[in-house]
Write an enzyme that holds these catalytic residues in place. Sequence first.
Site, PDB file in Angstrom:
ATOM      1  N   GLU A 101       0.815  -1.216   0.000  1.00 36.56           N
ATOM      2  CA  GLU A 101       0.000   0.000   0.000  1.00 36.56           C
ATOM      3  C   GLU A 101       0.849   1.267   0.000  1.00 36.56           C
ATOM      4  OE1 GLU A 101      -0.507  -2.667   1.902  1.00 36.56           O
ATOM      5  OE2 GLU A 101      -2.327  -3.431   0.966  1.00 36.56           O
ATOM      6  N   HIS A 171     -11.956  -4.994   8.200  1.00 39.62           N
ATOM      7  CA  HIS A 171     -12.660  -4.785   6.931  1.00 39.62           C
ATOM      8  C   HIS A 171     -13.921  -3.963   7.162  1.00 39.62           C
ATOM      9  CE1 HIS A 171     -10.162  -8.371   6.231  1.00 39.62           C
ATOM     10  NE2 HIS A 171     -10.064  -7.926   5.006  1.00 39.62           N
TER      11      HIS A 171
END
Lengths: 367, 394
Positions: A101, A171
Amino acid sequence: MHTAINKYSLVCNATINICGCFKRRSSHFVYHPERISNELGKTSKKNMYQAINSAMDLVLSKDPNSVVFGEDVGFGGVFRCTSGLLERYGKDRVFNTPLCEQGIVGFGIGLAVAGTTAIAEIQFADYMFPALDQLVNEAAKYRYRSGNLFDCGKLTVRTPCSAVGHGALYHSQSPESFYTHAPGLKIVMPRGAQTAKGLLLSCVRDPNPCIFFEPKIMYRLAVDDVPDDDYELPLGKADVLIEGKDITLIGWGTQVHVLLEVAEIANKDFGISCEVIDLVTILPWDKQTVTKSVKKTGRAIVSHEAPLTGGFGAEISASIQEDCFLHLESPIRRVTGYDTPFPHVFEKFYLPNKWKCLQAIKELINY
Amino acid sequence: MNGSSVLRKHSLKNVLSIFESRFFSSTSEATFETKPFKLHKLENGPSTTVTLSSEDAIKYYKQMQTIRRIETAAGNLYKEKIVRGFCHLYSGQEACAVGMKAMFRDTDSIITAYRAHGWTYLMGVDPFSVLSELTGRKSGNARGKGGSMHMYAKNFYGGNGIVGAQVPLGAGIALAAKYLGTGGVCFTLYGDGAANQGQVFEAYNMSKLWDIPCVYVCENNGYGMGTSSERASASVAYYTRGDYIPGIWVDGMDILAVREAARFAIDYCSSGKGPLVMETATYRYSGHSMSDPGTSYRTRDEIQEVRQTRDPITSFKEKIIGANLVNIDELKQIDKEIKAQIDDAVKRAKADTEIPLSELSGDIYAKPLETKVRGVSPFESLEHIRIGQAVNLN
């Protein structure tokens, strides 16, 4: 149709199961579709991932110097937002990255500063923290620190956020407020399909680096009449969705739909007139619209899924207090997620649902 | 084709011995030859000749079969929507975990990513507790609060949900072992996808700089989520990617090869030579997670071929039967027992209850400033409480 039930069950969760062979789980809110707007031309029914796909399709087709990249975006991404783009625009413009990322965002900043329109996808907002340094120290400050010689305004980072029914710790989070502490960034969260397309197009074309948070439960659940053509919706401008006189309810993303339902119940059952504002852009936020509303109603509730402490509700509450002090009839209230990590089995308790919001309204009205 | 072959090479003899082994297993120990290891900056590697006792053969077989059964059960529970959240299966990779665990001493520890169910069981947690964690019930390893990716045990530091984030932690755990003089090493596991995260290289550097007893294990199953390793990594020779850190490539489908590599790694790291990188070449049968059918970026034929020619359990089974270490009936009996055990665990994991609401606010802080959690519902308050007992601080 959806015979592979598990295939994207994460987002199917709150939708009607077409096969009907599994138990349907209801979501914690009712989706309020957008009204059809004739001024934007012909529309078709699209859910939010299709609307986002359509926005990126337009960007890639109109701007030859634009690219889309991220983890697994080549085959559509986990939420299907980039479906078909690789086939249409080729692997030089739509490509998979390694799982890194920090690298993805840094790479995007480099692309953008060299003049390419860069749309980066971070697979989940929960995964974006390795890129925090790149966003806060590189992206946000590029223009400022170079005395405007360089900027990375052509960067847009898209990322799914917020609760989905069963996402658990990593999540489900809504980390928008972490990024609001970095002047130079723009932070946007749409409430559904129609707003997603227009706002994403605005973010891509805005000359500032933008983080576009996509409430993942909306990908399939939010179905609107979405204009087929290119259109942009203004950044930095809140939407007043319901006008009212007794209390102002402020939210963004999924929470807007909770607040819309709360306003309906409050009106019907208690005769309380709520004004509902979708903040839309979280940084820089539309203080004028909020202030104007609270000066009129005298009461305000800010509601978000992120935890209370350090949430963006704190910033809004403080500003209202500063600007509307003599107009207030009651304290400002925040109805938010708890100051706990996002819980696995207790999601329903954690979320700032309509009952918690209604209770807060009652308390403020009777203050 | 297979990772190793029986030293007594006459295939006819093997076939005959399979027939014999239906009636009795006569050998208590056998010797096998593994596929050669690949070495990076090492003069000598692990031994390619390995001996195996019949007792260990049964143990490893049981462990691999149990993991396979747990994963099959987990997949089914997910499809029934009894397991929520996320679920990443280890089927196909069993030999990696069982091979490494076979050499662990009491002082050695391990940290891994989200494909953690098998490891949790190997590190001493009952399959029922593993499955209950998956179903979010109170008998779960983390009382249902962690879910699929977050499981723990003594010397097992998790179970981590964020790709690559566990790698620097592993270096830290190994540093603690060195500092405290326990003689232990830390096996720090990550996948070929995570191998591209920047923090892996930060950890490499620190651990070599300070000669930390850390074994970096890259479980290369060929795919980082939906992207093949060739399309994500500039170098797929993961065992060389520590550059200045020596490395070993091992056939991760052969439990005996993994065991030998682990033996070597423990000797190497605990003798003060610093870290080591170990790549286990393996394969996952299912998709990356349950939301990935696992067939859009590879062919069904590819998966089938691995199942038929390189399956870690089938190949091991053939090997130990061929060497007369066990007989088929013994293994059949074991299969039956494992099936019964996991079926029972599934039943109980479904019937178990969830933790009470009061635990929603449990174990956030050690000594909270206030008794009540901030931001809670207007209807009832939540108290900060402590429930868990730390296993790392004693």
